[in-house]
Design a protein around this motif. Structure first.
Motif, PDB file in Angstrom:
ATOM      1  N   THR A  42      39.816  51.957  25.779  1.00 17.22           N
ATOM      2  CA  THR A  42      39.575  50.511  25.594  1.00 17.22           C
ATOM      3  C   THR A  42      40.984  49.970  25.494  1.00 17.22           C
ATOM      4  O   THR A  42      41.820  50.478  24.552  1.00 17.22           O
ATOM      5  CB  THR A  42      38.772  50.009  24.400  1.00 17.22           C
ATOM      6  N   ASN A  43      41.386  49.063  26.179  1.00 18.81           N
ATOM      7  CA  ASN A  43      42.710  48.582  26.279  1.00 18.81           C
ATOM      8  C   ASN A  43      42.709  47.144  26.759  1.00 18.81           C
ATOM      9  O   ASN A  43      41.557  46.651  27.509  1.00 18.81           O
ATOM     10  CB  ASN A  43      43.587  49.180  27.320  1.00 18.81           C
ATOM     11  N   LEU A  44      43.374  45.990  26.089  1.00 25.27           N
ATOM     12  CA  LEU A  44      43.379  44.673  26.176  1.00 25.27           C
ATOM     13  C   LEU A  44      43.512  44.200  27.899  1.00 25.27           C
ATOM     14  O   LEU A  44      42.576  43.518  28.270  1.00 25.27           O
ATOM     15  CB  LEU A  44      44.366  43.995  25.507  1.00 25.27           C
ATOM     16  N   LEU A  45      44.422  44.668  28.667  1.00 28.89           N
ATOM     17  CA  LEU A  45      44.579  44.173  30.013  1.00 28.89           C
ATOM     18  C   LEU A  45      43.192  44.574  30.825  1.00 28.89           C
ATOM     19  O   LEU A  45      42.960  43.969  31.712  1.00 28.89           O
ATOM     20  CB  LEU A  45      45.890  44.401  30.476  1.00 28.89           C
ATOM     21  N   GLY A  46      43.060  45.933  30.326  1.00 26.59           N
ATOM     22  CA  GLY A  46      41.666  46.246  31.171  1.00 26.59           C
ATOM     23  C   GLY A  46      40.427  45.536  30.839  1.00 26.59           C
ATOM     24  O   GLY A  46      39.537  45.495  31.940  1.00 26.59           O
ATOM     25  N   LEU A  47      40.301  45.070  29.730  1.00 25.04           N
ATOM     26  CA  LEU A  47      39.261  44.116  29.469  1.00 25.04           C
ATOM     27  C   LEU A  47      39.168  42.954  30.338  1.00 25.04           C
ATOM     28  O   LEU A  47      38.093  42.659  30.608  1.00 25.04           O
ATOM     29  CB  LEU A  47      39.179  43.926  28.021  1.00 25.04           C
ATOM     30  N   VAL A  48      40.257  42.429  30.601  1.00 25.26           N
ATOM     31  CA  VAL A  48      40.431  41.238  31.407  1.00 25.26           C
ATOM     32  C   VAL A  48      40.124  41.664  32.610  1.00 25.26           C
ATOM     33  O   VAL A  48      39.370  40.839  33.376  1.00 25.26           O
ATOM     34  CB  VAL A  48      42.062  40.546  31.192  1.00 25.26           C
ATOM     35  N   LYS A  49      40.562  42.569  33.308  1.00 34.60           N
ATOM     36  CA  LYS A  49      40.366  43.213  34.816  1.00 34.60           C
ATOM     37  C   LYS A  49      39.018  43.278  34.861  1.00 34.60           C
ATOM     38  O   LYS A  49      38.492  42.889  35.993  1.00 34.60           O
ATOM     39  CB  LYS A  49      41.262  44.469  34.937  1.00 34.60           C
ATOM     40  N   HIS A  50      38.341  44.141  33.983  1.00 37.84           N
ATOM     41  CA  HIS A  50      36.694  44.152  34.179  1.00 37.84           C
ATOM     42  C   HIS A  50      36.091  42.954  34.047  1.00 37.84           C
ATOM     43  O   HIS A  50      34.983  42.520  34.765  1.00 37.84           O
ATOM     44  CB  HIS A  50      36.278  45.116  32.731  1.00 37.84           C
ATOM     45  N   ALA A  51      36.405  41.894  33.089  1.00 35.37           N
ATOM     46  CA  ALA A  51      35.606  40.672  33.080  1.00 35.37           C
ATOM     47  C   ALA A  51      35.963  39.993  34.382  1.00 35.37           C
ATOM     48  O   ALA A  51      34.948  39.402  34.738  1.00 35.37           O
ATOM     49  CB  ALA A  51      36.471  39.913  32.065  1.00 35.37           C
ATOM     50  N   ALA A  52      36.878  39.954  35.001  1.00 37.64           N
ATOM     51  CA  ALA A  52      37.238  39.344  36.285  1.00 37.64           C
ATOM     52  C   ALA A  52      36.226  40.043  37.438  1.00 37.64           C
ATOM     53  O   ALA A  52      35.534  39.210  38.007  1.00 37.64           O
ATOM     54  CB  ALA A  52      38.458  39.627  36.864  1.00 37.64           C
ATOM     55  N   THR A  53      36.402  41.314  37.344  1.00 39.74           N
ATOM     56  CA  THR A  53      35.273  42.055  38.322  1.00 39.74           C
ATOM     57  C   THR A  53      33.891  41.663  38.127  1.00 39.74           C
ATOM     58  O   THR A  53      33.115  41.414  39.224  1.00 39.74           O
ATOM     59  CB  THR A  53      35.515  43.270  38.023  1.00 39.74           C
ATOM     60  N   VAL A  54      33.474  41.626  36.899  1.00 38.99           N
ATOM     61  CA  VAL A  54      32.079  41.093  36.476  1.00 38.99           C
ATOM     62  C   VAL A  54      31.825  39.686  37.143  1.00 38.99           C
ATOM     63  O   VAL A  54      30.574  39.414  37.678  1.00 38.99           O
ATOM     64  CB  VAL A  54      31.801  41.183  35.082  1.00 38.99           C
ATOM     65  N   GLU A  55      32.488  38.648  36.861  1.00 37.78           N
ATOM     66  CA  GLU A  55      32.544  37.230  37.326  1.00 37.78           C
ATOM     67  C   GLU A  55      32.351  37.335  38.729  1.00 37.78           C
ATOM     68  O   GLU A  55      31.507  36.553  39.620  1.00 37.78           O
ATOM     69  CB  GLU A  55      33.615  36.510  36.804  1.00 37.78           C
ATOM     70  N   LEU A  56      33.182  37.824  39.358  1.00 32.73           N
ATOM     71  CA  LEU A  56      33.284  37.993  40.897  1.00 32.73           C
ATOM     72  C   LEU A  56      31.945  38.507  41.441  1.00 32.73           C
ATOM     73  O   LEU A  56      31.490  38.110  42.534  1.00 32.73           O
ATOM     74  CB  LEU A  56      34.496  38.588  41.444  1.00 32.73           C
ATOM     75  N   GLY A  57      31.362  39.467  40.893  1.00 32.93           N
ATOM     76  CA  GLY A  57      30.095  40.196  41.208  1.00 32.93           C
ATOM     77  C   GLY A  57      28.925  39.382  41.113  1.00 32.93           C
ATOM     78  O   GLY A  57      28.430  38.893  41.849  1.00 32.93           O
TER      79      GLY A  57
END
Length: 203
Positions: A42-57
């Protein structure tokens, strides 16, 4: 004032979670926003990357509104969990930019469609793959808030910075000595309970 219109209410809580997640990056080095803070990475910027992916999906593709944003970490052949960490070649600005564009696209979907609009989730099982926009937005809020909580802990472990929001820390005031004493009390209570073996008992 918290809005009373259903869509505005959903947008309020979604944006609060988004802002909290990005705030946790502020003031940290490139290393600290990327470094794995847990055994599962778990890492901070990875959480942001994941959140962006979830929203776009969930708030784009699911409702027949693809954003056109290329997500290499989701393409065929990408390794598992590639949306949960950031390569050295993917800059902070790039990942945050994808996230902000995901917000705009998701918000446009919420504005354009009725909350009872039904979409299809390609990565869910056939026959169980329909979801309303209302459900999808709540799912995204829950996911983003969950990861904002992860970010709270990772940030505190990184440099001691804490807080629910920039304008509302949400914690009692106390200096370093007060917090050290507070933590010691919790540790003492935990050790005492462990000694007694009372974890399954109630008062």
């Amino acid at each position: 004032m918290i809005p009373t219109d259903p869509k505005a209410t959903l947008r309020f809580y979604l944006q609060s979670a988004r802002d909290a997640l990005l705030w946790k990056l502020e003031g940290l080095s490139e290393y600290d926003i990327r470094r794995p803070a847990t055994p599962t990475g778990t890492n901070l910027l990875g959480l942001v990357k994941h959140a962006a992916t979830v929203e776009l999906g969930y708030l784009g593709e699911v409702f027949g509104r693809p954003s056109g944003e290329r997500l290499p970490w989701m393409e065929e052949g990408a390794e598992a969990d590639a949306d949960m960490w950031v390569t050295a070649d993917e800059s902070r600005e790039y990942v945050v930019g994808v996230y902000r564009r995901a917000w705009a696209h998701a918000d446009a979907t919420i504005d354009a469609l009725a909350l009872d609009t039904v979409g299809k989730v390609p990565w869910w099982s056939a026959g169980k793959d329909e979801v309303t926009l209302h459900h999808a937005v709540i799912r995204v809020i829950a996911d983003t808030q969950r990861h904002a909580g992860h970010a709270d802990i990772v940030r505190e472990l990184t440099d001691g910075a804490v807080g629910m929001r920039e304008d509302n820390v949400g914690l009692p005031e106390g200096d370093a000595a007060w917090w050290a004493a507070y933590r010691d009390r919790i540790e003492h209570a935990a050790r005492e309970a462990g000694r007694r073996g009372t974890s399954g008992q109630t008062r």
